[in-house]
Design an enzyme around this catalytic site. Structure first.
Site, PDB file in Angstrom:
ATOM      1  N   GLY A  86       0.823  -1.206   0.000  1.00 37.79           N
ATOM      2  CA  GLY A  86       0.000   0.000   0.000  1.00 37.79           C
ATOM      3  C   GLY A  86       0.855   1.253   0.000  1.00 37.79           C
ATOM      4  O   GLY A  86       2.067   1.183  -0.229  1.00 37.79           O
ATOM      5  N   ASN A  87       0.222   2.392   0.247  1.00 40.03           N
ATOM      6  CA  ASN A  87       0.957   3.664   0.324  1.00 40.03           C
ATOM      7  C   ASN A  87       0.271   4.580   1.332  1.00 40.03           C
ATOM      8  O   ASN A  87      -0.759   4.219   1.899  1.00 40.03           O
ATOM      9  CB  ASN A  87       1.074   4.296  -1.066  1.00 40.03           C
ATOM     10  CG  ASN A  87      -0.276   4.640  -1.659  1.00 40.03           C
ATOM     11  OD1 ASN A  87      -0.963   5.527  -1.176  1.00 40.03           O
ATOM     12  ND2 ASN A  87      -0.677   3.923  -2.700  1.00 40.03           N
ATOM     13  N   ARG A  88       0.839   5.746   1.547  1.00 39.95           N
ATOM     14  CA  ARG A  88       0.408   6.622   2.647  1.00 39.95           C
ATOM     15  C   ARG A  88      -0.792   7.512   2.325  1.00 39.95           C
ATOM     16  O   ARG A  88      -1.192   8.318   3.156  1.00 39.95           O
ATOM     17  CB  ARG A  88       1.567   7.529   3.074  1.00 39.95           C
ATOM     18  CG  ARG A  88       2.701   6.789   3.716  1.00 39.95           C
ATOM     19  CD  ARG A  88       3.743   7.787   4.203  1.00 39.95           C
ATOM     20  NE  ARG A  88       4.897   7.104   4.734  1.00 39.95           N
ATOM     21  CZ  ARG A  88       4.955   6.570   5.949  1.00 39.95           C
ATOM     22  NH1 ARG A  88       3.928   6.683   6.768  1.00 39.95           N
ATOM     23  NH2 ARG A  88       6.044   5.952   6.336  1.00 39.95           N
ATOM     24  N   SER A  89      -1.329   7.416   1.137  1.00 41.66           N
ATOM     25  CA  SER A  89      -2.450   8.296   0.790  1.00 41.66           C
ATOM     26  C   SER A  89      -3.671   7.999   1.661  1.00 41.66           C
ATOM     27  O   SER A  89      -4.034   6.845   1.858  1.00 41.66           O
ATOM     28  CB  SER A  89      -2.813   8.091  -0.682  1.00 41.66           C
ATOM     29  OG  SER A  89      -4.022   8.751  -0.961  1.00 41.66           O
TER      30      SER A  89
END
Ligand code: CTP
Length: 219
Positions: free
Chosen positions: A24-27
């Site tokens: 995943g990512n931090r958005s």
């Protein structure tokens, strides 16, 4: 303001590795949700394709997705006047999804992951755009290089590219505020001051309305 059909994508995609893990990512989806909410307040008809569980204005039609592939499928069914693509879509996903939880005991030497490219939703939309459609892209960079950004705007085929340097204080992921630079078709770069994500949403929607006014009627 004439009511428009507006598509917004938001949040970071999650690409499964096994039934319990994902890449995943931090958005967080805050910027995209702010745009969807503001567009609904202005009376537009809004479809929000998002990975985020944030609350939205009751008039927004929300489609919850997880992966880049699901986001693409959701977007495929919509032909909006305006598309604002704020989602942080994974560029790569695990080539294989393990059907059962990966056990460390079976990978004593470590685990090598093979990743494959995902589809670029915005580039696909741009490839099939209707004449008066307005497309807005976002670029989260860790080093704001204008020449690179201009090339990205042209390659993506968008009318407006919203740049933010995610390493800058008060901007980017998990922040209530944002400092963005709007990159126009003309190549003009318009830096906006630090402001709330709601205020950024206002600015972007104002520009979209201007772009539609200069490109002629939508029907
Ligand atoms: N985007 C998309 N589908 C993807 C990747 C990106 O729709 N698979 C959209 C994003 O929502 C955003 C813009 O494209 O509006 C970001 O573009 P891009 O430059 O491809 O993302 P980066 O990861 O920043 O690209 P790069 O790795 O080249 O820096």
């Amino acid at each position: 303001e004439e009511p428009l059909e507006i598509l917004v994508t938001a949040g970071g995609t999650r690409e499964p590795l096994d039934p319990v893990r994902y890449l995943g990512n931090r958005s967080t989806g805050k910027m995209g949700h702010a745009i969807a909410d503001e567009a609904a307040r202005r009376g537009h008809s809004v479809v929000l394709v998002t990975t985020s569980g944030l609350q939205t204005h009751p008039a927004v039609e929300v489609v919850r997705v997880e992966t880049a592939m699901e986001m693409r499928e959701a977007v495929d069914g919509v032909s909006p006047d305006v598309a604002v693509m704020t989602a942080a879509v994974a560029d790569f996903r695990p080539r294989q999804q393990a059907p059962a939880k990966i056990k460390k005991g079976e990978h004593q030497e470590g685990l090598r992951l093979e990743l494959e490219r995902t589809e670029d939703i915005l580039t696909e939309l741009a490839g099939q755009r209707a004449p008066h459609q307005v497309l807005v892209g976002f670029a989260a960079e860790t080093n704001a290089d204008l020449a690179q950004a201009r090339a990205k705007r042209a390659a993506k085929g968008v009318d407006l590219l919203v740049l933010n340097d995610v390493l800058e204080p008060g901007a980017g992921f998990e922040s209530e505020t944002n400092r963005v630079t709007l990159l126009h078709r003309s190549g003009q770069a318009e830096p906006l001051p630090l402001m709330s994500k709601e205020a950024v949403a206002h600015q972007i929607l104002d520009r979209v309305v201007q772009l539609l006014a200069t490109s002629g009627p939508t029907s």
